[in-house]
Write a protein that holds these residues in place. Structure first.
Motif, PDB file in Angstrom:
ATOM      1  N   TRP A 162       0.797  -1.235   0.000  1.00 44.67           N
ATOM      2  CA  TRP A 162       0.000   0.000   0.000  1.00 44.67           C
ATOM      3  C   TRP A 162       0.829   1.284   0.000  1.00 44.67           C
ATOM      4  CZ3 TRP A 162       0.701   2.801   4.498  1.00 44.67           C
ATOM      5  CH2 TRP A 162       1.107   2.087   5.642  1.00 44.67           C
ATOM      6  N   PRO A 163       2.011   1.329   0.669  1.00 42.87           N
ATOM      7  CA  PRO A 163       2.776   2.578   0.587  1.00 42.87           C
ATOM      8  C   PRO A 163       3.282   2.857  -0.834  1.00 42.87           C
ATOM      9  CG  PRO A 163       3.496   1.271   2.464  1.00 42.87           C
ATOM     10  CD  PRO A 163       2.664   0.377   1.596  1.00 42.87           C
ATOM     11  N   ALA A 164       3.585   1.795  -1.579  1.00 43.10           N
ATOM     12  CA  ALA A 164       4.021   1.967  -2.966  1.00 43.10           C
ATOM     13  C   ALA A 164       2.874   2.493  -3.813  1.00 43.10           C
ATOM     14  CB  ALA A 164       4.537   0.649  -3.524  1.00 43.10           C
ATOM     15  N   ALA A 165       1.674   1.979  -3.550  1.00 39.20           N
ATOM     16  CA  ALA A 165       0.505   2.409  -4.319  1.00 39.20           C
ATOM     17  C   ALA A 165       0.157   3.873  -4.075  1.00 39.20           C
ATOM     18  CB  ALA A 165      -0.684   1.524  -3.980  1.00 39.20           C
ATOM     19  N   PHE A 166       0.606   4.431  -2.943  1.00 39.58           N
ATOM     20  CA  PHE A 166       0.353   5.853  -2.679  1.00 39.58           C
ATOM     21  C   PHE A 166       0.836   6.724  -3.840  1.00 39.58           C
ATOM     22  CE2 PHE A 166       0.182   5.926   2.294  1.00 39.58           C
ATOM     23  CZ  PHE A 166      -0.995   5.192   2.243  1.00 39.58           C
ATOM     24  N   TYR A 167       1.935   6.315  -4.475  1.00 38.10           N
ATOM     25  CA  TYR A 167       2.447   7.115  -5.586  1.00 38.10           C
ATOM     26  C   TYR A 167       1.448   7.123  -6.739  1.00 38.10           C
ATOM     27  CZ  TYR A 167       6.724   7.895  -3.115  1.00 38.10           C
ATOM     28  OH  TYR A 167       7.605   8.323  -2.171  1.00 38.10           O
ATOM     29  N   TYR A 168       0.867   5.984  -7.023  1.00 40.47           N
ATOM     30  CA  TYR A 168      -0.150   5.939  -8.073  1.00 40.47           C
ATOM     31  C   TYR A 168      -1.359   6.774  -7.672  1.00 40.47           C
ATOM     32  CZ  TYR A 168      -3.460   4.308 -11.541  1.00 40.47           C
ATOM     33  OH  TYR A 168      -4.382   4.269 -12.557  1.00 40.47           O
ATOM     34  N   TYR A 169      -1.787   6.660  -6.402  1.00 41.81           N
ATOM     35  CA  TYR A 169      -2.958   7.418  -5.955  1.00 41.81           C
ATOM     36  C   TYR A 169      -2.749   8.918  -6.172  1.00 41.81           C
ATOM     37  CZ  TYR A 169      -3.800   3.198  -3.040  1.00 41.81           C
ATOM     38  OH  TYR A 169      -3.988   1.933  -2.577  1.00 41.81           O
ATOM     39  N   PHE A 170      -1.584   9.412  -5.742  1.00 42.69           N
ATOM     40  CA  PHE A 170      -1.350  10.851  -5.828  1.00 42.69           C
ATOM     41  C   PHE A 170      -1.153  11.318  -7.264  1.00 42.69           C
ATOM     42  CE2 PHE A 170      -0.732  11.141  -1.208  1.00 42.69           C
ATOM     43  CZ  PHE A 170      -1.324  12.380  -0.964  1.00 42.69           C
ATOM     44  N   GLY A 199      -0.107   5.888 -14.134  1.00 45.05           N
ATOM     45  CA  GLY A 199       0.843   4.776 -14.109  1.00 45.05           C
ATOM     46  C   GLY A 199       2.132   5.110 -14.822  1.00 45.05           C
ATOM     47  N   GLN A 200       2.022   5.837 -15.924  1.00 50.90           N
ATOM     48  CA  GLN A 200       3.223   6.268 -16.649  1.00 50.90           C
ATOM     49  C   GLN A 200       4.047   7.226 -15.813  1.00 50.90           C
ATOM     50  OE1 GLN A 200       1.194   7.787 -20.104  1.00 50.90           O
ATOM     51  NE2 GLN A 200       1.295   5.833 -21.213  1.00 50.90           N
ATOM     52  N   ASP A 201       3.369   8.081 -15.032  1.00 49.51           N
ATOM     53  CA  ASP A 201       4.071   9.000 -14.131  1.00 49.51           C
ATOM     54  C   ASP A 201       4.860   8.235 -13.070  1.00 49.51           C
ATOM     55  OD1 ASP A 201       3.021  11.172 -15.466  1.00 49.51           O
ATOM     56  OD2 ASP A 201       1.459  11.589 -13.982  1.00 49.51           O
ATOM     57  N   VAL A 202       4.229   7.208 -12.512  1.00 50.38           N
ATOM     58  CA  VAL A 202       4.914   6.381 -11.505  1.00 50.38           C
ATOM     59  C   VAL A 202       6.153   5.739 -12.118  1.00 50.38           C
ATOM     60  CG1 VAL A 202       4.750   4.373  -9.985  1.00 50.38           C
ATOM     61  CG2 VAL A 202       2.795   5.905 -10.215  1.00 50.38           C
ATOM     62  N   ALA A 364      -5.926  -5.189  -5.936  1.00 43.41           N
ATOM     63  CA  ALA A 364      -5.385  -5.339  -7.288  1.00 43.41           C
ATOM     64  C   ALA A 364      -4.496  -4.157  -7.651  1.00 43.41           C
ATOM     65  CB  ALA A 364      -6.531  -5.464  -8.296  1.00 43.41           C
ATOM     66  N   LEU A 365      -4.930  -2.976  -7.269  1.00 36.14           N
ATOM     67  CA  LEU A 365      -4.163  -1.766  -7.537  1.00 36.14           C
ATOM     68  C   LEU A 365      -2.822  -1.793  -6.823  1.00 36.14           C
ATOM     69  CD1 LEU A 365      -4.131   1.047  -8.807  1.00 36.14           C
ATOM     70  CD2 LEU A 365      -5.467   1.884  -6.880  1.00 36.14           C
ATOM     71  N   ASN A 366      -2.853  -2.130  -5.537  1.00 43.54           N
ATOM     72  CA  ASN A 366      -1.621  -2.167  -4.750  1.00 43.54           C
ATOM     73  C   ASN A 366      -0.618  -3.171  -5.325  1.00 43.54           C
ATOM     74  OD1 ASN A 366      -3.059  -0.409  -3.144  1.00 43.54           O
ATOM     75  ND2 ASN A 366      -3.224  -1.783  -1.394  1.00 43.54           N
ATOM     76  N   THR A 367      -1.108  -4.354  -5.679  1.00 41.51           N
ATOM     77  CA  THR A 367      -0.233  -5.391  -6.227  1.00 41.51           C
ATOM     78  C   THR A 367       0.347  -4.981  -7.576  1.00 41.51           C
ATOM     79  OG1 THR A 367      -1.480  -7.129  -5.095  1.00 41.51           O
ATOM     80  CG2 THR A 367      -0.124  -7.802  -6.957  1.00 41.51           C
ATOM     81  N   ALA A 368      -0.487  -4.385  -8.429  1.00 45.40           N
ATOM     82  CA  ALA A 368      -0.047  -3.999  -9.769  1.00 45.40           C
ATOM     83  C   ALA A 368       1.016  -2.903  -9.719  1.00 45.40           C
ATOM     84  CB  ALA A 368      -1.242  -3.544 -10.605  1.00 45.40           C
ATOM     85  N   VAL A 369       0.892  -1.978  -8.766  1.00 49.15           N
ATOM     86  CA  VAL A 369       1.897  -0.914  -8.643  1.00 49.15           C
ATOM     87  C   VAL A 369       3.235  -1.494  -8.197  1.00 49.15           C
ATOM     88  CG1 VAL A 369       2.535   1.199  -7.407  1.00 49.15           C
ATOM     89  CG2 VAL A 369       0.201   0.910  -8.226  1.00 49.15           C
ATOM     90  N   VAL A 370       3.216  -2.423  -7.247  1.00 51.74           N
ATOM     91  CA  VAL A 370       4.459  -3.071  -6.805  1.00 51.74           C
ATOM     92  C   VAL A 370       5.097  -3.827  -7.965  1.00 51.74           C
ATOM     93  CG1 VAL A 370       5.418  -4.848  -5.306  1.00 51.74           C
ATOM     94  CG2 VAL A 370       3.803  -3.212  -4.377  1.00 51.74           C
ATOM     95  N   GLY A 377       5.795  -5.382 -14.482  1.00 54.01           N
ATOM     96  CA  GLY A 377       4.511  -4.938 -14.991  1.00 54.01           C
ATOM     97  C   GLY A 377       4.633  -3.594 -15.665  1.00 54.01           C
ATOM     98  N   SER A 378       3.536  -3.148 -16.251  1.00 50.29           N
ATOM     99  CA  SER A 378       3.520  -1.894 -17.001  1.00 50.29           C
ATOM    100  C   SER A 378       2.370  -1.018 -16.528  1.00 50.29           C
ATOM    101  CB  SER A 378       3.329  -2.195 -18.488  1.00 50.29           C
ATOM    102  OG  SER A 378       2.026  -2.731 -18.711  1.00 50.29           O
ATOM    103  N   PRO A 379       2.342   0.258 -16.944  1.00 53.13           N
ATOM    104  CA  PRO A 379       1.193   1.105 -16.622  1.00 53.13           C
ATOM    105  C   PRO A 379      -0.116   0.511 -17.152  1.00 53.13           C
ATOM    106  CG  PRO A 379       3.023   2.466 -17.339  1.00 53.13           C
ATOM    107  CD  PRO A 379       3.435   1.042 -17.572  1.00 53.13           C
ATOM    108  N   GLU A 380      -0.059  -0.089 -18.327  1.00 55.88           N
ATOM    109  CA  GLU A 380      -1.254  -0.735 -18.883  1.00 55.88           C
ATOM    110  C   GLU A 380      -1.727  -1.880 -17.992  1.00 55.88           C
ATOM    111  OE1 GLU A 380       0.847   1.408 -22.086  1.00 55.88           O
ATOM    112  OE2 GLU A 380       1.514  -0.068 -20.584  1.00 55.88           O
ATOM    113  N   ASP A 381      -0.776  -2.600 -17.400  1.00 53.28           N
ATOM    114  CA  ASP A 381      -1.136  -3.710 -16.509  1.00 53.28           C
ATOM    115  C   ASP A 381      -1.889  -3.218 -15.278  1.00 53.28           C
ATOM    116  OD1 ASP A 381       0.030  -5.588 -18.166  1.00 53.28           O
ATOM    117  OD2 ASP A 381       1.966  -5.545 -17.123  1.00 53.28           O
ATOM    118  N   ILE A 382      -1.530  -2.024 -14.776  1.00 54.57           N
ATOM    119  CA  ILE A 382      -2.228  -1.466 -13.616  1.00 54.57           C
ATOM    120  C   ILE A 382      -3.692  -1.243 -13.959  1.00 54.57           C
ATOM    121  CG2 ILE A 382      -2.438   0.519 -12.071  1.00 54.57           C
ATOM    122  CD1 ILE A 382       0.580   0.895 -12.266  1.00 54.57           C
ATOM    123  N   VAL A 383      -3.942  -0.574 -15.077  1.00 56.55           N
ATOM    124  CA  VAL A 383      -5.323  -0.279 -15.482  1.00 56.55           C
ATOM    125  C   VAL A 383      -6.096  -1.567 -15.747  1.00 56.55           C
ATOM    126  CG1 VAL A 383      -6.759   0.869 -17.202  1.00 56.55           C
ATOM    127  CG2 VAL A 383      -4.657   1.973 -16.410  1.00 56.55           C
TER     128      VAL A 383
END
Length: 393
Positions: A162-170, A199-202, A364-370, A377-383
């Motif tokens: 979840w801390p890694a996913a914070f970057y995607y959230y913001f 996701g591309q920003d991350v 799913a979001l948290n796992t995909a960002v990690v 993985g890729s930004p497309e994989d997150i979505v």
């Protein structure tokens, strides 16, 4: 009654022990059994208990989609009529919004916990950084200056996801419009291009290698080697985290006292993003009563939690901004004043996105960002992962 919270050590755990004891002393007919559960384990254990019909009477509530699912399943008590006038006098109507569904309140707000970067003023000064970064470009410049000074720029507890996913959230909050963020909670369709852009920003930011060595196996809050511990012991200069972080950091410094040079700044702006400048993530944490709890006693305990003296003690234990407006007057730390200032003037406040969109999408979001940060993985994989999880929600 049975009561679950997530403060497993130190002053936080002691606070809840004293708060319960004081409430029991004032209410001799009530006995409260306390269980403290590690934060990362709370959601899973609570969901299991709720689904089995053996839920605690009072428990931590994160709100958003997670709370909506509990309401839909008939697992939460509507506490609207149990909120006293004394509580309404010191807890703003806005603070109840995060705990309200269809005009009914299902949790008592407890603390204002927006996210942003906590940082070491000493390490910033040593690296020649005179002002906290306000833009993404300035943040990237600060990262390079910290590296040049021999300091790990950003601590990240990637092991807990979840801390890694914070970057995607913001990044999503900066790239997506307010209407997109809120409407997606209703439609659960992640079709707007801003979700991919986040996701591309991350990916681009991670490519600058801003994180601590071994961040993928670093925990967030447990021990001196955690991401909070790295900041607490000046082994890294900053960490993106919610406003509960000062209390965690204080428990991990060598003398177990608050970090004297701790500062805070909001997540930077992004040029060209559709999000409102100053929008913030984090919202308000609260406590709910399960539907089978004794209503009078349970709501009385919730109202007791937000009394001014209790809220002042909560602030001193957790070093987090209290939700009680009177208790906010005792906040002295400059970093917490900065948090409150940013929160109070934010044009839009969203809860953490894994909370907003519910547990299936959140996991799913948290796992995909990690996976993205691990190069798997890729930004497309997150979505795609989020869309797949949304269909199961």
């Amino acid at each position: 009654m049975r009561f679950w919270h997530n403060a497993t050590t130190g002053p936080g755990k002691a606070f809840w022990g004293k708060t319960v004891a004081d409430f029991e002393a004032a209410n001799p007919n009530v006995k409260i059994e306390i269980q403290s559960i590690q934060n990362e384990d709370m959601d899973g254990k609570l969901q299991t208990a709720l689904n089995s019909g053996d839920a605690p009477d009072v428990f931590m509530q994160r709100g958003g989609g997670k709370m909506a699912a509990m309401v839909k399943a008939g697992q939460l008590m509507d506490i609207t009529d149990g909120i006293t006038d004394a509580t309404k006098k010191v807890v703003s109507e806005g603070s109840f919004k995060a705990q309200t569904i269809d005009g009914k309140v299902y949790a008592m707000p407890m603390a204002v916990l927006p996210g942003g970067f906590f940082y070491s003023k000493d390490l910033f000064a040593k690296a020649g950084i005179t002002q906290p970064p306000a833009t993404l470009a300035e943040l990237q410049t600060a990262v390079e200056k910290l590296k040049a000074a021999g300091t790990q720029p950003i601590a990240l507890g990637g092991k807990d996801a979840w801390p890694a996913a914070f970057y995607y959230y913001f990044f999503a909050l900066r790239e997506c419009s307010t209407s997109t963020v809120t409407e997606t909670a209703k439609t659960m369709k992640f079709d707007d291009p801003c979700w991919l852009k986040a996701g591309q920003d991350v990916q681009s930011f991670a490519a600058t290698k801003p994180f601590n060595s071994g961040f993928l196996t670093t925990s967030a809050q447990q021990g001196a080697g955690s991401s909070a511990g790295l900041l607490a012991n000046h082994k890294a200069a900053m960490e993106l985290m919610g406003a509960w972080n000062p209390g965690v950091i204080a428990s991990l410094t060598p003398d177990e006292k608050p970090l004297p040079d701790l500062g805070w700044f909001p997540f930077p702006s992004i040029e060209g993003g559709a999000g409102e400048p100053g929008a913030i993530l984090g919202g308000v944490d609260g406590y709910s009563c399960s539907v089978q709890a004794p209503k009078a006693e349970c709501t009385a305990f919730l109202n007791y939690m937000v009394q001014t003296s209790v809220q002042e003690a909560h602030y001193k234990a957790f070093h987090a901004p209290p939700v009680n407006s009177e208790a906010q007057g005792v906040v002295t730390e400059t970093h917490l004043k900065s948090v409150l200032e940013a929160y109070n003037k934010a044009p839009f406040v969203s809860q953490w996105l894994d909370t907003v969109y519910g547990q299936n999408v959140g996991n799913a979001l948290n796992t995909a960002v990690v996976n993205l940060l691990a190069g798997k993985g890729s930004p497309e994989d997150i979505v795609n992962a989020v869309k797949t999880a949304a269909k199961r929600a």
